[in-house]
Design a protein around this motif. Structure first.
Motif, mmCIF file in Angstrom:
data_model
loop_
_atom_site.group_PDB
_atom_site.id
_atom_site.type_symbol
_atom_site.label_atom_id
_atom_site.label_comp_id
_atom_site.label_asym_id
_atom_site.label_seq_id
_atom_site.Cartn_x
_atom_site.Cartn_y
_atom_site.Cartn_z
ATOM 1 N N GLY A 10 0.676 -1.571 -0.138
ATOM 2 C CA GLY A 10 0.150 0.490 -0.476
ATOM 3 C C GLY A 10 0.860 1.200 -0.326
ATOM 4 N N ALA A 11 0.088 2.606 -0.168
ATOM 5 C CA ALA A 11 0.943 3.751 0.090
ATOM 6 C C ALA A 11 2.105 3.550 -1.458
ATOM 7 C CB ALA A 11 1.347 3.679 1.491
ATOM 8 N N ALA A 12 1.951 2.809 -2.331
ATOM 9 C CA ALA A 12 2.844 2.755 -3.612
ATOM 10 C C ALA A 12 2.409 3.254 -5.478
ATOM 11 C CB ALA A 12 3.543 1.032 -3.314
ATOM 12 N N GLY A 13 3.134 4.648 -4.579
ATOM 13 C CA GLY A 13 2.061 4.909 -6.229
ATOM 14 C C GLY A 13 1.090 6.025 -6.114
ATOM 15 N N THR A 14 0.708 5.390 -4.804
ATOM 16 C CA THR A 14 -0.870 6.578 -4.162
ATOM 17 C C THR A 14 -0.176 6.977 -3.059
ATOM 18 O OG1 THR A 14 -2.606 6.119 -3.624
ATOM 19 C CG2 THR A 14 -1.236 4.232 -3.862
ATOM 20 N N VAL A 15 -0.924 7.268 -2.479
ATOM 21 C CA VAL A 15 -1.098 8.128 -1.057
ATOM 22 C C VAL A 15 -1.544 7.015 0.013
ATOM 23 C CG1 VAL A 15 -2.001 9.983 0.921
ATOM 24 C CG2 VAL A 15 -1.342 10.605 -2.662
ATOM 25 N N THR A 16 -2.693 6.267 -0.068
ATOM 26 C CA THR A 16 -2.955 5.941 1.076
ATOM 27 C C THR A 16 -2.899 4.427 1.237
ATOM 28 O OG1 THR A 16 -5.504 5.526 0.368
ATOM 29 C CG2 THR A 16 -5.260 7.455 0.824
ATOM 30 N N GLY A 17 -3.184 3.617 1.857
ATOM 31 C CA GLY A 17 -3.388 2.269 2.027
ATOM 32 C C GLY A 17 -1.839 2.101 3.186
ATOM 33 N N SER A 18 -1.510 2.194 3.803
ATOM 34 C CA SER A 18 -0.201 2.220 4.150
ATOM 35 C C SER A 18 0.143 0.804 4.736
ATOM 36 C CB SER A 18 0.071 3.609 5.536
ATOM 37 O OG SER A 18 1.846 3.171 5.676
ATOM 38 N N LYS A 19 0.803 -0.131 4.293
ATOM 39 C CA LYS A 19 0.962 -1.341 4.498
ATOM 40 C C LYS A 19 2.834 -1.736 4.030
ATOM 41 C CE LYS A 19 -3.130 -3.148 3.737
ATOM 42 N NZ LYS A 19 -3.670 -1.926 2.721
ATOM 43 N N PHE A 20 3.649 -2.288 4.638
ATOM 44 C CA PHE A 20 5.317 -2.388 4.308
ATOM 45 C C PHE A 20 5.244 -3.140 4.628
ATOM 46 C CE2 PHE A 20 4.358 2.360 3.912
ATOM 47 C CZ PHE A 20 4.511 2.101 2.144
ATOM 48 N N TYR A 21 5.675 -4.948 4.087
ATOM 49 C CA TYR A 21 5.854 -5.907 5.319
ATOM 50 C C TYR A 21 7.091 -6.710 4.301
ATOM 51 C CZ TYR A 21 4.997 -11.401 5.830
ATOM 52 O OH TYR A 21 5.123 -12.133 6.552
ATOM 53 N N HIS A 422 3.129 7.053 -0.096
ATOM 54 C CA HIS A 422 2.461 8.172 0.108
ATOM 55 C C HIS A 422 2.968 9.171 -0.439
ATOM 56 C CE1 HIS A 422 1.125 6.198 4.130
ATOM 57 N NE2 HIS A 422 2.418 6.088 4.177
ATOM 58 N N GLY A 423 2.626 9.187 -2.076
ATOM 59 C CA GLY A 423 2.762 10.631 -2.832
ATOM 60 C C GLY A 423 2.006 10.119 -4.643
ATOM 61 N N GLU A 424 0.667 11.095 -4.553
ATOM 62 C CA GLU A 424 0.323 10.993 -6.054
ATOM 63 C C GLU A 424 2.171 10.766 -7.007
ATOM 64 O OE1 GLU A 424 -2.768 13.383 -7.043
ATOM 65 O OE2 GLU A 424 -3.975 12.884 -5.038
ATOM 66 N N PRO A 425 1.372 10.290 -8.738
ATOM 67 C CA PRO A 425 2.682 9.757 -9.136
ATOM 68 C C PRO A 425 3.246 11.696 -9.310
ATOM 69 C CG PRO A 425 0.818 8.726 -9.850
ATOM 70 C CD PRO A 425 0.619 9.573 -8.630
ATOM 71 N N SER A 426 2.943 12.345 -9.596
ATOM 72 C CA SER A 426 3.404 13.527 -10.139
ATOM 73 C C SER A 426 4.154 13.782 -8.925
ATOM 74 C CB SER A 426 2.178 14.113 -10.826
ATOM 75 O OG SER A 426 1.494 15.028 -9.441
ATOM 76 N N ALA A 427 3.988 13.515 -7.731
ATOM 77 C CA ALA A 427 4.325 14.260 -6.812
ATOM 78 C C ALA A 427 6.087 13.203 -6.761
ATOM 79 C CB ALA A 427 3.800 14.230 -5.052
ATOM 80 N N LEU A 428 5.210 12.272 -6.199
ATOM 81 C CA LEU A 428 6.522 11.235 -6.701
ATOM 82 C C LEU A 428 7.716 11.315 -7.591
ATOM 83 C CD1 LEU A 428 3.915 8.351 -5.698
ATOM 84 C CD2 LEU A 428 5.460 8.789 -4.050
ATOM 85 N N ASP A 429 7.340 11.795 -8.798
ATOM 86 C CA ASP A 429 8.450 11.270 -9.258
ATOM 87 C C ASP A 429 9.639 13.253 -9.191
ATOM 88 O OD1 ASP A 429 9.473 10.677 -11.855
ATOM 89 O OD2 ASP A 429 9.193 13.108 -12.649
ATOM 90 N N ALA A 430 8.595 14.615 -8.955
ATOM 91 C CA ALA A 430 9.744 15.454 -9.065
ATOM 92 C C ALA A 430 10.088 15.457 -7.795
ATOM 93 C CB ALA A 430 8.164 16.304 -8.569
ATOM 94 N N PHE A 431 9.492 14.671 -6.780
ATOM 95 C CA PHE A 431 10.175 14.658 -5.421
ATOM 96 C C PHE A 431 11.669 13.804 -5.620
ATOM 97 C CE2 PHE A 431 10.496 14.003 -0.581
ATOM 98 C CZ PHE A 431 11.461 15.041 -0.403
ATOM 99 N N ARG A 432 11.291 13.034 -6.199
ATOM 100 C CA ARG A 432 12.488 11.601 -7.347
ATOM 101 C C ARG A 432 13.514 12.714 -7.596
ATOM 102 N NH1 ARG A 432 14.475 9.841 -11.617
ATOM 103 N NH2 ARG A 432 12.199 10.349 -12.761
ATOM 104 N N VAL A 433 13.194 13.491 -8.025
ATOM 105 C CA VAL A 433 14.554 14.264 -9.327
ATOM 106 C C VAL A 433 15.099 15.068 -8.308
ATOM 107 C CG1 VAL A 433 14.325 16.164 -10.839
ATOM 108 C CG2 VAL A 433 13.231 14.054 -11.270
ATOM 109 N N LYS A 434 14.166 15.812 -7.243
ATOM 110 C CA LYS A 434 14.808 16.992 -5.992
ATOM 111 C C LYS A 434 15.681 15.686 -5.445
ATOM 112 C CE LYS A 434 15.160 20.885 -4.765
ATOM 113 N NZ LYS A 434 14.961 22.634 -5.192
ATOM 114 N N ILE A 435 15.748 15.467 -4.322
ATOM 115 C CA ILE A 435 16.282 14.353 -4.251
ATOM 116 C C ILE A 435 17.970 13.955 -4.413
ATOM 117 C CG2 ILE A 435 16.979 12.354 -2.487
ATOM 118 C CD1 ILE A 435 13.910 12.123 -1.763
ATOM 119 N N LYS A 436 16.881 13.625 -6.239
ATOM 120 C CA LYS A 436 18.935 13.327 -7.093
ATOM 121 C C LYS A 436 19.038 14.050 -7.260
ATOM 122 C CE LYS A 436 19.398 10.309 -10.265
ATOM 123 N NZ LYS A 436 19.474 11.173 -11.997
#
Length: 456
Positions: A10-21, A422-436
Motif C-alpha cells: 500500500g501507499a506505493a504509487g498512491t497516498v493511502t493504504g500504508s502497508k509495508f511487509y 505516500h504520494g501521487e505519481p506527479s509528487a513522487l516523480d518531482a521529489f525523486r528528481v529533487k532528492i537526486k
C-alpha cells in the motif's frame, strides 16, 4: 548474508493504504496496516485478501493512528493475524477511537444501503463490525518513544517523535545491523499544537513519504482568512461548514478559532463541533500532555468555548437553527461522517461557505468540490453545489517539500536506497528528481504490490 523481502502492499504509487511487509529470517514485520481511500479502484483493493500469508506476520508496527495507516487491522485479524500490534500509547489510543468509529460507520452505511437499496450488493455487508474492531484492540502493545525494543536476537526498533498528529512517530528498524527508517507522515516545523519532528541521523534504507513532494505550502494568513469567512457568514446569515479530520486538524482549528476570539478578531458566533470521534480525540490530548504544546488549563478553556455535539439528533437541531454559525464536522476529505448530513442539507444554498483544510486525495468528494464540481453525490443522490468553496492548504499536517528536505539534513550517511512512498505519481516523480539532484542519493519509486529482495 541475510535475505530481506520487502512487499509494498500500500501507499506505493498512491497516498493511502500504508502497508509495508518485511520478511526476514527471524521475524516477519508489517509496518502500518492502513485502508485505501479515494479512487474506487483503490477502495476495491480493501476488500481483497492481502497477497501474503497473514498467519506468518509476527507483529505490526504503527507509525500513527490515521485510518490510512491503521484501518485494515480488523481485516488483518480476520485473515488470520494473531501477533502483537505495537505503537506509542497515544497512537494506540487514537487507533482505538478510529477503528471503533470506522466500524460504526461501516455498520450504519451497510444498514442504510440495505434500507434504501442503493448498493449493488444484496445485502450490503459492513467492511468490519464493532465486535471485530474490539477483538483487534486486544492485540495492542504499548511502547515508549526513543526506547529500543528487541523483536528477536538481530532485530530491534524504536519510535521517534514526528509531529503530524498526537502520538505520531517515524520508525527506526534495525535488521541484522542495517537501519531501515520508515518516515510515516512527517509533521510541520511550525505546528500550532505539536513540537517540530525529530530527525533521523542515519538510514541505510529509507522509506520516505512524499505527499507534498512537489509543493511548498503557501504563506497564508490563516487568522485573516478565518476572520473574513466568519464575517461573510454573519453578513449573509449563512453557514460556514469546515469538513475536518477528527485527529489533529479539528483540535488545531479549535485552537485557532479560540485564539481569534480571545484576541477580539472574531465575534462570539456559535461554533459547533460535530465529530464524535473528534470529541474522543480531545480526551487523548488531555491524557498525554507531554506530546503537545497546550497546558491543561489552556486545553480546558479552549474546549469550554465550543458547542460540542454528541447526538445525531443535535446534528439536525444545528442544521435547523437559522442563526449564522460555524460547523466543524468529520471527515476532512468529505468521504464520510457527520459532514455529509450538513452538506446534503446546506451545500445547495448560496449563503453556505465550505472551507476545505489540507490535502484532498484523488477520488474524494473534497477533491471534487476543490475542482469546482457543480454537484456531488451524497447518500445515493446528486445534490447541486451552490455554496462558495474555499481552501486552506497551509493547515496541512504534512511537511512540504522544503520541510521534508530539512528532515533529511541530519542523515549523516548516504542511504543505500531511498524509496518514495505516500504520494501521487506527479509528487513522487518531482521529489525523486529533487532528492537526486540536491543530495545525490539513489532514489526509487516502488509500485503497488512490488516485491524487492535485499541481501544484507
Amino acid at each position: 548474508m541475510n535475505k530481506i523481502k520487502i512487499h509494498f502492499l500500500g501507499a506505493a504509487g498512491t497516498v493511502t493504504g500504508s502497508k509495508f511487509y518485511l520478511e526476514t529470517p527471524e521475524q516477519n514485520i508489517l509496518v502500518d496496516c492502513g485502508m485505501f481511500q479515494g479512487l474506487k479502484e483503490l477502495r476495491e483493493i480493501n476488500w481483497q485478501p492481502l497477497p501474503i500469508d497473514v498467519s506468518k506476520v509476527d507483529c505490526v508496527l504503527l507509525t500513527h493512528g490515521h485510518l490510512d495507516h491503521t484501518g485494515y487491522l480488523p481485516r488483518l485479524v480476520k485473515e488470520g493475524f494473531h501477533g502483537e500490534i505495537i505503537g506509542t500509547s497515544p497512537t494506540l489510543a487514537i487507533t482505538a477511537i478510529i477503528l471503533r468509529d470506522s466500524a460504526k460507520i461501516h455498520m450504519e452505511e451497510a444498514e442504510r444501503a440495505n434500507e434504501e437499496a442503493y448498493s449493488k450488493h444484496r445485502p450490503a455487508i459492513p467492511y468490519y463490525t464493532l465486535e471485530e474492531a474490539e477483538k483487534t484492540l486486544g492485540m495492542f502493545k504499548h511502547a515508549e518513544k526513543d526506547e529500543w525494543l528487541f523483536l528477536s536476537e538481530n532485530i530491534r526498533f524504536r519510535f521517534r517523535y514526528n509531529g503530524h498528529i498526537i502520538g505520531a512517530t517515524f520508525i527506526e528498524l534495525e535488521l541484522f545491523g542495517k537501519l531501515f527508517v520508515f518516515s510515516g507522515d512527517v509533521g510541520r516545523r511550525e505546528d500550532p499544537l505539536l513540537y517540530s519532528p525529530d530527525r533521523p541521523e542515519w538510514a541505510d534504507y529509507l522509506f520516505l513519504e512524499s505527499t507534498y513532494g512537489n509543493k511548498l505550502h503557501p504563506e497564508e494568513k490563516v487568522g485573516d482568512i478565518l476572520s473574513s469567512l466568519i464575517a461573510k457568514t454573519i453578513n449573509e446569515g449563512g453557514n460556514l461548514i469546515i469538513p475536518s479530520f477528527a485527529v489533529e486538524r479539528l483540535q488545531t482549528l479549535m485552537y485557532l478559532l479560540w485564539t481569534l476570539y480571545k484576541e477580539n478578531k472574531i465575534p462570539n458566533i456559535p461554533i459547533f463541533i460535530d465529530s464524535p470521534m473528534g470529541n474522543n480525540v480531545l480526551s487523548v490530548f488531555e491524557a498525554y500532555p507531554q506530546w503537545h504544546k497546550l497546558s491543561l488549563k489552556e486545553y480546558r478553556a479552549m474546549c469550554d468555548h465550543f458547542n460540542i455535539i454528541t447526538s445525531y439528533g443535535d446534528t439536525w437541531k444545528t442544521i435547523d437553527n437559522p442563526r449564522p454559525k460555524v460547523v466543524i464536522a468529520g471527515s476532512g476529505m468529505v468521504t464520510g461522517g457527520r459532514v455529509l448530513t450538513y452538506l446534503k442539507q446546506l451545500v445547495d444554498r448560496d449563503a453556505t461557505t465550505v472551507l476545505l483544510v489540507g490535502y484532498q486525495a484523488e477520488g474524494t468528494r473534497g477533491r471534487q468540490l476543490l475542482e469546482g464540481a457543480h454537484e456531488i453525490k451524497l447518500f445515493g443522490k446528486y445534490i447541486p453545489v451552490k455554496a462558495e468553496i474555499h481552501h486552506l492548504e497551509s493547515l496541512s499536517a504534512h511537511a512540504d517539500q522544503g520541510e521534508l528536505l530539512h528532515w533529511l539534513k541530519e542523515v549523516k550517511n548516504i542511504p543505500e536506497n531511498t524509496f518514495l512512498i505516500h504520494g501521487e505519481p506527479s509528487a513522487l516523480d518531482a521529489f525523486r528528481v529533487k532528492i537526486k539532484d540536491s543530495l545525490g542519493w539513489k532514489v526509487q519509486v516502488p509500485h503497488l504490490q512490488e516485491v524487492l529482495e535485499l541481501t544484507i
